[in-house]
Design an enzyme around this catalytic site. Sequence first.
Site, PDB file in Angstrom:
ATOM      1  N   ASP A   1     -12.301   7.100   3.162  1.00  0.00           N
ATOM      2  CA  ASP A   1     -11.177   6.795   4.050  1.00  0.00           C
ATOM      3  C   ASP A   1     -10.791   5.308   3.989  1.00  0.00           C
ATOM      4  OD1 ASP A   1      -9.158   7.299   5.811  1.00  0.00           O
ATOM      5  OD2 ASP A   1     -10.452   7.394   7.594  1.00  0.00           O
TER       6      ASP A   1
ATOM      7  N   ASP B   1      -2.760  10.009   4.031  1.00  0.00           N
ATOM      8  CA  ASP B   1      -4.169   9.628   4.097  1.00  0.00           C
ATOM      9  C   ASP B   1      -4.920  10.608   4.990  1.00  0.00           C
ATOM     10  OD1 ASP B   1      -6.615   8.422   4.119  1.00  0.00           O
ATOM     11  OD2 ASP B   1      -5.993   6.686   5.333  1.00  0.00           O
TER      12      ASP B   1
ATOM     13  N   GLU C   1      -9.515   3.897   1.582  1.00  0.00           N
ATOM     14  CA  GLU C   1      -8.895   4.101   0.267  1.00  0.00           C
ATOM     15  C   GLU C   1      -7.820   3.080  -0.059  1.00  0.00           C
ATOM     16  OE1 GLU C   1      -7.822   5.456   2.969  1.00  0.00           O
ATOM     17  OE2 GLU C   1      -5.696   4.994   2.737  1.00  0.00           O
TER      18      GLU C   1
ATOM     19  N   LYS D   1     -10.449  12.621   8.212  1.00  0.00           N
ATOM     20  CA  LYS D   1     -10.099  12.081   9.525  1.00  0.00           C
ATOM     21  C   LYS D   1     -10.082  13.196  10.572  1.00  0.00           C
ATOM     22  CE  LYS D   1      -7.016   8.274   8.111  1.00  0.00           C
ATOM     23  NZ  LYS D   1      -7.765   7.145   8.686  1.00  0.00           N
TER      24      LYS D   1
ATOM     25  N   ASP E   1       1.262   5.974   5.801  1.00  0.00           N
ATOM     26  CA  ASP E   1       0.338   5.109   5.079  1.00  0.00           C
ATOM     27  C   ASP E   1       0.950   4.503   3.802  1.00  0.00           C
ATOM     28  OD1 ASP E   1      -2.096   3.934   5.532  1.00  0.00           O
ATOM     29  OD2 ASP E   1      -3.254   5.417   4.408  1.00  0.00           O
TER      30      ASP E   1
ATOM     31  N   LYS F   1       0.867  -1.180   0.000  1.00  0.00           N
ATOM     32  CA  LYS F   1       0.000   0.000   0.000  1.00  0.00           C
ATOM     33  C   LYS F   1       0.903   1.230   0.000  1.00  0.00           C
ATOM     34  CE  LYS F   1      -3.397   2.574   2.785  1.00  0.00           C
ATOM     35  NZ  LYS F   1      -4.424   2.528   3.851  1.00  0.00           N
TER      36      LYS F   1
ATOM     37  N   ARG G   1      -7.651  -0.199   0.300  1.00  0.00           N
ATOM     38  CA  ARG G   1      -8.132  -1.371  -0.436  1.00  0.00           C
ATOM     39  C   ARG G   1      -8.521  -1.015  -1.858  1.00  0.00           C
ATOM     40  NH1 ARG G   1     -12.759  -2.371   3.880  1.00  0.00           N
ATOM     41  NH2 ARG G   1     -11.049  -1.540   5.147  1.00  0.00           N
TER      42      ARG G   1
HETATM   43  N1  BES Z   1      -4.691   4.204   6.714  1.00  0.00           N
HETATM   44  C1  BES Z   1      -5.867   3.868   7.413  1.00  0.00           C
HETATM   45  C2  BES Z   1      -5.661   2.770   8.447  1.00  0.00           C
HETATM   46  C3  BES Z   1      -4.749   3.088   9.595  1.00  0.00           C
HETATM   47  C4  BES Z   1      -5.264   3.512  10.801  1.00  0.00           C
HETATM   48  C5  BES Z   1      -3.390   2.880   9.501  1.00  0.00           C
HETATM   49  C6  BES Z   1      -4.424   3.765  11.871  1.00  0.00           C
HETATM   50  C7  BES Z   1      -2.544   3.127  10.568  1.00  0.00           C
HETATM   51  C8  BES Z   1      -3.073   3.562  11.756  1.00  0.00           C
HETATM   52  C9  BES Z   1      -6.933   3.379   6.437  1.00  0.00           C
HETATM   53  O1  BES Z   1      -6.895   3.946   5.187  1.00  0.00           O
HETATM   54  C10 BES Z   1      -8.261   3.712   7.023  1.00  0.00           C
HETATM   55  O2  BES Z   1      -8.553   4.864   7.161  1.00  0.00           O
HETATM   56  N2  BES Z   1      -9.057   2.678   7.323  1.00  0.00           N
HETATM   57  C11 BES Z   1     -10.349   2.841   7.849  1.00  0.00           C
HETATM   58  C12 BES Z   1     -11.275   1.936   7.073  1.00  0.00           C
HETATM   59  C13 BES Z   1     -12.728   2.126   7.397  1.00  0.00           C
HETATM   60  C14 BES Z   1     -13.204   3.476   6.909  1.00  0.00           C
HETATM   61  C15 BES Z   1     -13.499   1.000   6.740  1.00  0.00           C
HETATM   62  C16 BES Z   1     -10.313   2.449   9.321  1.00  0.00           C
HETATM   63  O3  BES Z   1      -9.666   1.467   9.656  1.00  0.00           O
HETATM   64  O4  BES Z   1     -10.899   3.164  10.113  1.00  0.00           O
HETATM   65 ZN    ZN Z   2      -5.052   4.593   4.575  1.00  0.00          ZN
HETATM   66 MN    MN Z   3      -7.958   5.788   5.137  1.00  0.00          MN
END
Ligand code: BES
Ligand code: ZN
Ligand code: MN
Length: 505
Positions: free
Chosen positions: A354, A277, A356, A284, A295, A272, A358
């Site tokens: 968010d 992000d 993103e 966020k 990220d 990734k 995947r």
């Molecule tokens: N980059 C984040 C995940 C993340 C969170 C990485 C904390 C490192 C530390 C990812 O893109 C994200 O925002 N995921 C969301 C997905 C949800 C919206 C389905 C999440 O995990 O809240």
């Molecule tokens: Zn992310």
């Molecule tokens: Mn995200």
Amino acid sequence: MNISMIQGNVLDVRCDLLVVNLFEGVERPGGATGAVDAAMGGALSDLIKRDGFQGKLGERLVFPTFGKLKARKVCVLGLGPRKTFNEDTIRIVGGHIIKASRDAKARKVATILHGAGIGGLDVRAAAQALGEGLRLGAYRFHAYRGTGTKDQADKKDIQDVVIVEAERSKMKDAIQGLDRAQVLSDAAMLARDLVNTPSRDMTPAHLADVARSLATRGSRIRCKVLDREQMEKLGMGAALAVASGSAHPPVGVHLTYTPSRRPKRRVAVIGKAVTFDSGGLNIKPEKGMVTMKIDMAGAASVIGLFKVLPALNLPIEVHGIFLAVENMPSGTAYRPGDVVRAMNGMTIEILNTDAEGRVTLADALSYATKKIKPDIMVDLATLTGAAVVALGEEITALMTNDRRLGKDLLRAASITGEAMWQLPLYGTYDDALKSKIADVNNTGGRDASCIKGGLFLQRFVGATPWAHLDIAGPSYCEKETRPDVPHGGTGVGVRTLAAWLESIK
Ligand code: BES
Ligand code: ZN
Ligand code: MN
């Protein structure tokens, strides 16, 4: 910091700090520690008793020698219980040697080959673990300190670590182990540097440039870079949608390592690579956004892996792929409710901008599956906050469609000390990814969100044996718990993937 291996008696080495060790519960030291004790006229065993030194892992007893030894000070380092002692303990010991040396303001440090004596471990493995612990523990990220600060700090820091071994027969293996440690640690520290670099500088183009810099003339590494138009032509509508809110254009990277011998396998490693992000329009909150330069840690580890491949010289063709994008909110950003089409033809309904990672990986995995047709595919991604909720900051979440691959990765991780735990790609949870208007939605709701991330990705790998490593927790160290993993980017995955590739039969 220079690490060298010499044959001789530790007591003969002039240094600022001599580090010896003691297992938990031992009152009468033997080996090098016993020799120090004898040279100090029994003062050490005396101290151990009086101070109630237990030998717990990382516990230290530091004292000046007042001219009785060639070392100005001695540090006895606890190894913890003999029963649990292994290579990872040595890596931790290496980190503690760095901490003890910095606390003692030592510039020249001497120590022994921990684990290869009374510990009874394989000499090469012990030396490698010690070298890794020392190097990874000494890592600091100074690139953004003001002028002069870095040089000053470096001058005062540890300059030399001399590892002293009494037995000539152990020297060759020990040196080999230390050489390997250097290669692997350097690669992990490159990944750390990339993760630690702020997003303002670590743009998609810059990340691609770092990858390209590995493909030097005459090397076995090639690097193909895709610009936005080429990504459009390939049909990477998903990754492009994520990139569309940013002023920085997306860049696709395809690294290839071609072995010198006929390859036994073709492996693809996908990272990734979201250079920042923000969450996009589903922006966020402050707390969640501040560390989101990390990220792209998956891609950083892919780059780190390519840095070690030439030294490993394995008969495996390795492909490294990442689609570097920045996830920003703007007038051109993708929106909740949008439907985007990935390279494999599948349509994705965006329920949350968010989620993103995947969406970009949908194209990266499709590309790998279609263009490379690998025997095995592994992705590394800071994919979900849920992985951190489930397993915390230190443990990688593993999901796989191939039992054997899962086993192999877990075994590799247990050797490198990078904790990993498997979560199931539980079939019925896949229903949550259904969409009213597209083939799949990109969130699946709050419960088991880490697993649903894996299930989403699974839709883009076809029948290829594949593993997904959610490194959202361990890619970044907020609170130090191991001395070989300082605050900031950790380089997680580099050493484990290298160990895994080496284990492939
Ligand atoms: N980059 C984040 C995940 C993340 C969170 C990485 C904390 C490192 C530390 C990812 O893109 C994200 O925002 N995921 C969301 C997905 C949800 C919206 C389905 C999440 O995990 O809240
Ligand atoms: Zn992310
Ligand atoms: Mn995200």
